[in-house]
Motif scaffolding. Structure first.
Motif, mmCIF file in Angstrom:
data_model
loop_
_atom_site.group_PDB
_atom_site.id
_atom_site.type_symbol
_atom_site.label_atom_id
_atom_site.label_comp_id
_atom_site.label_asym_id
_atom_site.label_seq_id
_atom_site.Cartn_x
_atom_site.Cartn_y
_atom_site.Cartn_z
ATOM 1 N N UNK A 22 5.403 4.673 4.248
ATOM 2 C CA UNK A 22 6.244 4.322 3.099
ATOM 3 C C UNK A 22 5.430 3.641 1.999
ATOM 4 N N UNK A 23 4.434 2.845 2.363
ATOM 5 C CA UNK A 23 3.573 2.218 1.349
ATOM 6 C C UNK A 23 2.787 3.298 0.602
ATOM 7 N N UNK A 24 2.260 4.279 1.334
ATOM 8 C CA UNK A 24 1.548 5.391 0.688
ATOM 9 C C UNK A 24 2.507 6.186 -0.209
ATOM 10 N N UNK A 25 3.738 6.395 0.257
ATOM 11 C CA UNK A 25 4.736 7.096 -0.545
ATOM 12 C C UNK A 25 5.010 6.342 -1.847
ATOM 13 N N UNK A 30 4.204 5.523 -7.695
ATOM 14 C CA UNK A 30 3.648 4.692 -8.767
ATOM 15 C C UNK A 30 2.620 5.483 -9.577
ATOM 16 N N UNK A 31 1.827 6.297 -8.902
ATOM 17 C CA UNK A 31 0.840 7.123 -9.602
ATOM 18 C C UNK A 31 1.522 8.125 -10.526
ATOM 19 N N UNK A 56 -2.657 9.060 7.466
ATOM 20 C CA UNK A 56 -3.109 10.460 7.445
ATOM 21 C C UNK A 56 -1.926 11.399 7.204
ATOM 22 N N UNK A 57 -0.798 11.108 7.840
ATOM 23 C CA UNK A 57 0.392 11.937 7.612
ATOM 24 C C UNK A 57 0.811 11.886 6.144
ATOM 25 N N UNK A 58 0.800 10.696 5.564
ATOM 26 C CA UNK A 58 1.162 10.557 4.151
ATOM 27 C C UNK A 58 0.158 11.286 3.269
ATOM 28 N N UNK A 64 -1.738 12.837 -1.179
ATOM 29 C CA UNK A 64 -2.086 11.601 -1.861
ATOM 30 C C UNK A 64 -3.496 11.168 -1.466
ATOM 31 N N UNK A 65 -4.365 11.045 -2.446
ATOM 32 C CA UNK A 65 -5.753 10.620 -2.272
ATOM 33 C C UNK A 65 -6.537 11.571 -1.368
#
Length: 99
Positions: A22-25, A30-31, A56-58, A64-65
């Protein structure tokens, strides 16, 4: 260690990885919207403390990244470290149970 203890550990592991995902999401959102971003250091630290599966899933599902270096390589190294630690821990626990 009882079965209940093992289920508690698995539940904590799953909760941590869901949190990291969720943080990666949120960082991906935000990006997209030019909002304040989560630092790469924070994202990698969350992966290192046990959230590498969620990270890794995110990264794969949200794309993302995926091209960002050295972020990608560091995350890959964290995953390898966690896999090696899990193998060593399972081998050690297997010796304790069998021995």
């Amino acid at each position: 260690m009882t079965t209940a203890d093992i289920f508690k550990i698995i539940a904590l592991f799953m909760a941590l990885n869901a949190f990291v995902f969720s943080v990666y999401f949120l960082d991906k959102q935000a990006a997209r919207h030019h909002w304040r971003r989560t630092s790469e250091r924070t994202l990698l630290a969350l992966a290192f403390v046990g959230g590498s599966l969620g990270a890794v899933c995110a990264q794969k599902l949200l794309r993302h990244k995926t091209q960002k270096e050295p972020f990608r390589s560091i995350l890959r190294a964290i995953v390898v470290f966690h896999a090696a630690a899990a193998l060593l821990l399972s081998a050690a626990l297997g010796c304790v149970v069998l021995g």
